[in-house]
Design a protein around this motif. Structure first.
Motif, PDB file in Angstrom:
ATOM      1  N   SER A  64       0.851  -1.190   0.000  1.00  0.00           N
ATOM      2  CA  SER A  64       0.000   0.000   0.000  1.00  0.00           C
ATOM      3  C   SER A  64       0.885   1.238   0.000  1.00  0.00           C
ATOM      4  CB  SER A  64      -0.910   0.003   1.228  1.00  0.00           C
ATOM      5  OG  SER A  64      -1.783   1.105   1.214  1.00  0.00           O
ATOM      6  N   ARG A  66       2.457   4.878   0.742  1.00  0.00           N
ATOM      7  CA  ARG A  66       2.519   5.789   1.880  1.00  0.00           C
ATOM      8  C   ARG A  66       3.231   7.074   1.506  1.00  0.00           C
ATOM      9  NH1 ARG A  66       5.742   4.656   7.576  1.00  0.00           N
ATOM     10  NH2 ARG A  66       5.064   6.552   8.660  1.00  0.00           N
ATOM     11  N   LYS A 224     -10.469   4.534  -0.860  1.00  0.00           N
ATOM     12  CA  LYS A 224      -9.929   4.097   0.426  1.00  0.00           C
ATOM     13  C   LYS A 224     -10.903   3.156   1.121  1.00  0.00           C
ATOM     14  CE  LYS A 224      -7.426   8.469   1.057  1.00  0.00           C
ATOM     15  NZ  LYS A 224      -7.183   9.628   1.955  1.00  0.00           N
ATOM     16  N   ASP A 225     -10.353   2.334   2.025  1.00  0.00           N
ATOM     17  CA  ASP A 225     -11.225   1.455   2.796  1.00  0.00           C
ATOM     18  C   ASP A 225     -11.772   2.198   4.010  1.00  0.00           C
ATOM     19  OD1 ASP A 225      -9.211   1.538   4.702  1.00  0.00           O
ATOM     20  OD2 ASP A 225      -8.444  -0.467   4.262  1.00  0.00           O
ATOM     21  N   SER A 226     -12.472   1.484   4.878  1.00  0.00           N
ATOM     22  CA  SER A 226     -13.127   2.128   6.023  1.00  0.00           C
ATOM     23  C   SER A 226     -12.137   2.723   7.019  1.00  0.00           C
ATOM     24  CB  SER A 226     -14.025   1.111   6.750  1.00  0.00           C
ATOM     25  OG  SER A 226     -13.252  -0.005   7.186  1.00  0.00           O
ATOM     26  N   THR A 227     -10.878   2.269   6.968  1.00  0.00           N
ATOM     27  CA  THR A 227      -9.861   2.802   7.888  1.00  0.00           C
ATOM     28  C   THR A 227      -9.068   3.943   7.277  1.00  0.00           C
ATOM     29  OG1 THR A 227      -8.156   1.236   7.158  1.00  0.00           O
ATOM     30  CG2 THR A 227      -9.642   0.523   8.938  1.00  0.00           C
ATOM     31  N   GLY A 228      -9.399   4.290   6.033  1.00  0.00           N
ATOM     32  CA  GLY A 228      -8.692   5.394   5.373  1.00  0.00           C
ATOM     33  C   GLY A 228      -7.466   4.973   4.599  1.00  0.00           C
ATOM     34  N   ILE A 229      -7.224   3.670   4.486  1.00  0.00           N
ATOM     35  CA  ILE A 229      -6.067   3.172   3.740  1.00  0.00           C
ATOM     36  C   ILE A 229      -6.416   3.104   2.253  1.00  0.00           C
ATOM     37  CG2 ILE A 229      -4.454   1.258   3.452  1.00  0.00           C
ATOM     38  CD1 ILE A 229      -4.176   2.711   6.091  1.00  0.00           C
TER      39      ILE A 229
END
Length: 586
Positions: A64, A66, A224-229
């Motif tokens: 992922s 960063r 993004k997913d639910s965690t913001g990733i």
């Protein structure tokens, strides 16, 4: 006049008999049809396929992002997006040379110390702002700033960057460095945005996730997913890209946490391409008729021997026997499924004189037995001090060479990546047959680097080193690089090798390792290292990349990082138009 001619022609035709009229009509029809066929054939010969815009590509990537930042990128996901969204002064060609990207041209001074780059006119950032020499100066100064902690800092240490005018910059080196042109592929940052960020906060800026660059593609949407990733980036062509607008109209990079999930999505058609696939997966896909591209990697996998951690490795015959008993070809055939090449030395592939194709346990045992090693009841070899008995003055005198009893026992450390675990297990099995006791140790990649490699706390280390397309061996074999952050993990010291490495780095004649002068120096280095046996060279894997069968224009250069596959993405295309050849020149 024209009407009179047609009238006379019609009158003449009316004078023909019925059969003659039919024959003439048939002949005229044949003439018309053959004329059309001839013209069509000529038209097809004059026409060619020309790439045109259209099509979409979705690619799966492990990891992922960063830091989508040329100065901070550390992961493959980071580097992939950096290559897609940023441009350097130069860009890598498929033949491993360099093409001006942001630069219009460049010159190198005769002494190899001054590089002058002229920029192309009317360059733009993806936000529409102009790009000029100030951006180049800012980027290099930021790279050299210790507070930013750029992974590229070592490449630019001691380099003075100077602005000549808005379109011209100079780099002044303290001494010649034949690989410097590769430095010029570093992505350039937009000063008008990054100058507002304090060096200590570089890693915290949102620009690391939503980049503004001048590369072939720009970010259109981030999912993004639910965690913001981030789970995917949708990219669109940058119309102002210095080398021309890319043809693929939609590019999506989708991120995965493991290869199994990525492979499943590929099989189900959710993604059309994937990089860095395993050799097992590549073999399966090729059997299914999928298109798998292969590229050689300037990456050397070897077992590095740390003689300072285990005295048994100080014995040259031990290092030589372990080398002789290494199953190189079996590793390539059985673990890499043929997707790699065996190595028998430190030299890059094009200079290698040939690798051992198989191990020879009997020869390895003979090397050890001749040096005084013997088999114990446990099957592990040991070496006892040599005891000599002589008679002096009628008395028997016993003398010993001194030193403790040595047992052929050591640990082999490597990453817990499946491929490396399999390689280590195969090597340990062979060395056990030789008479060694091998303790296998597997670590998470980050722990291996932090806890063992950096402090040099390993006895033998199975590890892969990326020498780069210019085959710069200095970081890996010069004695000054024995300690962290140096990469001389064999802790090797040889004054002759040091001198040769320094001479190669200072070469002014460019980065061609095939030049007679440089090639001879490389061969001398390889011979010295081969004689000393500080490492057991095993194999170099291929870079494997599965792509759609209908993707055209793709050429893969030598891969140093997997992101290099995107170096020529602006030349890839799916769709074509048929046009006359003459129009391809405009």
């Amino acid at each position: 006049m024209k009407n009179k001619f047609l009238a006379e022609l019609a009158f003449g035709f009316e004078t023909f008999g019925r059969r003659t009229k039919i024959a003439v009509a048939i002949l005229i029809g044949i003439f018309i049809i053959s004329s059309f066929i001839t013209l069509e054939h000529l038209n097809q010969k004059l026409m060619v396929d020309r790439p045109t815009s259209g099509g979409q590509l979705t690619e799966g990537v492990l990891g992922s992002p960063r830091f989508i930042n040329p100065l901070l990128a550390t992961s493959d996901a980071d580097r992939d997006l950096v290559t897609l969204t940023y441009s350097g002064l130069l860009r890598l060609r498929a033949d491993n040379t360099y093409e001006p990207d942001l630069a219009k041209s460049y010159e190198i001074s005769p002494d190899g110390l001054v590089y002058t780059f002229k920029l192309k006119p009317n360059l733009r950032w993806s936000d529409g702002e102009p790009l000029n020499a100030d951006d180049i100066i800012f980027t290099i100064n930021s790279t050299q700033d210790q507070a930013i902690k750029s992974s590229k800092r070592a490449n630019w240490n001691g380099v003075l960057v100077k602005k000549i005018d808005d379109q011209t910059v100079q780099f002044i080196l303290k001494k010649p460095f034949f690989s410097f042109l590769d430095n010029a592929t570093l992505g350039i940052l937009p000063k008008h945005l990054w100058s507002k960020v304090k060096p200590e906060q570089f890693s915290l800026s949102n620009l690391n996730i939503n980049p503004v660059g001048s590369g072939p593609y720009i970010v259109k949407n981030i999912s993004k997913d639910s965690t913001g990733i981030p789970v995917s980036y949708q990219l669109t062509p940058f119309k102002k890209f210095a080398l021309g607008e890319p043809k693929i109209s939609s590019l999506t990079i989708r991120f995965y946490g493991d290869e199994k999930t990525l492979a499943t999505d590929y099989d189900q058609g959710a993604i059309g391409s994937a990089s860095a696939i395993s050799s097992t997966e590549a073999k399966k896909l090729e059997a299914e008729g999928r298109r798998v591209l292969k590229s050689s990697l300037p990456r050397t996998f070897a077992v590095f021997l740390n003689q300072s951690r285990n005295p048994v490795l100080v014995n040259k015959e031990v290092r030589e026997a372990l080398d002789e008993a290494a199953p190189r070809q079996e590793i390539v055939n059985q673990i890499l499924n043929g997707y790699g090449q065996t190595l028998n030395g430190v030299l890059p592939e094009n200079l290698n004189s040939g690798a051992k194709l198989s191990y020879n346990l009997e020869t390895a045992r003979e090397i050890l037995f001749k040096a005084g090693w013997s088999t114990t009841t446990s099957g592990v070899l040991e070496k006892r001090p040599i005891v000599k008995t002589t008679k002096k003055g009628g008395k028997t005198v016993t003398s010993s060479s001194g030193g403790p009893v040595q047992t052929l026992s050591f640990s082999l450390s490597t990453s817990n990546v499946p491929e490396l675990k399999a390689v280590a297990t195969m090597i340990a099995s062979n060395w056990t047959k030789l008479g060694a006791h091998v303790n296998l140790e597997f670590f998470e990649p980050s722990n291996l680097n932090q806890d063992l490699i950096r402090p040099r706390k390993y006895e033998t280390l199975l590890f892969g080193e990326v020498t780069g397309r210019d085959s710069d061996l200095y970081p890996f074999w010069h004695s000054s690089q024995r300690l962290d952050p140096g990469l001389n993990v064999a802790m090797y010291t040889n004054a002759k090798v040091d001198k040769l490495l320094e001479e190669i780095r200072a070469a002014v004649d460019g980065s061609n390792v095939n030049s007679p002068q440089l090639a001879e120096k490389y061969r001398s280095i390889a011979q010295e290292i081969s004689n000393d046996h500080p490492a057991i060279f095993l194999y170099s894997p291929y870079f494997l990349y599965v792509v759609p069968n209908d993707l055209k224009g793709i050429k893969i250069p030598t891969i140093t990082n997997s992101s290099d596959r995107f170096a020529r993405i602006h030349e890839w295309y799916f769709k074509t138009d048929r046009v006359w050849k003459i129009f391809t020149y405009f």
